[in-house]
Scaffold this motif. Structure first.
Motif, mmCIF file in Angstrom:
data_model
loop_
_atom_site.group_PDB
_atom_site.id
_atom_site.type_symbol
_atom_site.label_atom_id
_atom_site.label_comp_id
_atom_site.label_asym_id
_atom_site.label_seq_id
_atom_site.Cartn_x
_atom_site.Cartn_y
_atom_site.Cartn_z
ATOM 1 N N LEU A 173 41.310 55.050 -23.810
ATOM 2 C CA LEU A 173 42.739 55.134 -24.290
ATOM 3 C C LEU A 173 43.410 56.354 -23.981
ATOM 4 O O LEU A 173 44.694 56.423 -24.087
ATOM 5 C CB LEU A 173 42.260 55.042 -25.858
ATOM 6 N N ALA A 174 42.783 57.574 -23.601
ATOM 7 C CA ALA A 174 43.289 58.926 -23.627
ATOM 8 C C ALA A 174 42.550 59.738 -22.794
ATOM 9 O O ALA A 174 41.313 59.424 -22.630
ATOM 10 C CB ALA A 174 43.503 59.298 -25.052
ATOM 11 N N TYR A 175 42.958 60.913 -22.381
ATOM 12 C CA TYR A 175 42.036 61.930 -21.681
ATOM 13 C C TYR A 175 43.065 63.398 -21.846
ATOM 14 O O TYR A 175 44.062 63.356 -22.287
ATOM 15 C CB TYR A 175 41.914 61.552 -20.251
ATOM 16 N N LEU A 176 42.109 64.400 -21.873
ATOM 17 C CA LEU A 176 42.739 65.739 -21.633
ATOM 18 C C LEU A 176 43.164 66.185 -20.285
ATOM 19 O O LEU A 176 42.410 65.906 -19.501
ATOM 20 C CB LEU A 176 41.835 66.688 -22.383
ATOM 21 N N PHE B 180 47.994 59.662 -22.878
ATOM 22 C CA PHE B 180 47.556 58.389 -23.238
ATOM 23 C C PHE B 180 47.706 57.555 -22.072
ATOM 24 O O PHE B 180 48.668 57.576 -21.471
ATOM 25 C CB PHE B 180 48.399 57.839 -24.198
ATOM 26 N N THR B 181 46.614 56.585 -21.889
ATOM 27 C CA THR B 181 46.618 55.854 -20.667
ATOM 28 C C THR B 181 47.655 54.715 -20.447
ATOM 29 O O THR B 181 48.236 54.141 -19.316
ATOM 30 C CB THR B 181 45.237 55.055 -20.301
ATOM 31 N N ASP B 182 48.181 54.287 -21.808
ATOM 32 C CA ASP B 182 49.206 53.241 -21.629
ATOM 33 C C ASP B 182 50.617 53.632 -21.848
ATOM 34 O O ASP B 182 51.387 52.790 -21.816
ATOM 35 C CB ASP B 182 48.688 52.126 -22.732
ATOM 36 N N SER B 183 50.719 55.121 -21.656
ATOM 37 C CA SER B 183 52.320 55.319 -22.056
ATOM 38 C C SER B 183 52.580 56.903 -21.522
ATOM 39 O O SER B 183 51.357 57.316 -20.904
ATOM 40 C CB SER B 183 52.548 55.490 -23.322
#
Length: 93
Positions: free
Chosen positions: A48-51, A58-61
């Motif tokens: 979903l996300a990462y630092l 966010f992986t989708d935006s």
């Protein structure tokens, strides 16, 4: 705003979840997701996300949240940046 009390997360006076190892669980104890290194995944293993640097990405935006802002919104306790980011991503603001 989410307040961290030990390994428990509280919003508006109500327990909304807790951390168990690398897993984030909701108030009922159901796993909602987990973190691994600098990445956050839902319970099915979808990233979903990462630092990245000083941001949660966010992986989708292209939306990003500054870690400094996240630490203000997920406050208290002694959780790491990735742990606090996982709480916000998986349990909301």
């Amino acid at each position: 705003m989410i307040r961290v009390d030990g390994h428990t997360f509280i919003r508006s006076g109500e327990k909304i979840g807790f951390i168990d190892g690398t897993h984030i669980k909701n108030h009922s104890g159901d796993k909602v997701g987990y973190y691994q290194e600098d990445h956050i995944y839902n319970r099915d293993g979808h990233k979903l996300a990462y630092l990245e640097g000083d941001h949660i990405c966010f992986t989708d935006s292209s939306h990003k949240i500054r870690i400094e802002d996240n630490n203000r919104d997920v406050s208290g306790g002694s959780l790491s940046n990735i742990q606090k980011a996982a709480v916000r991503v998986l349990l909301g603001e």
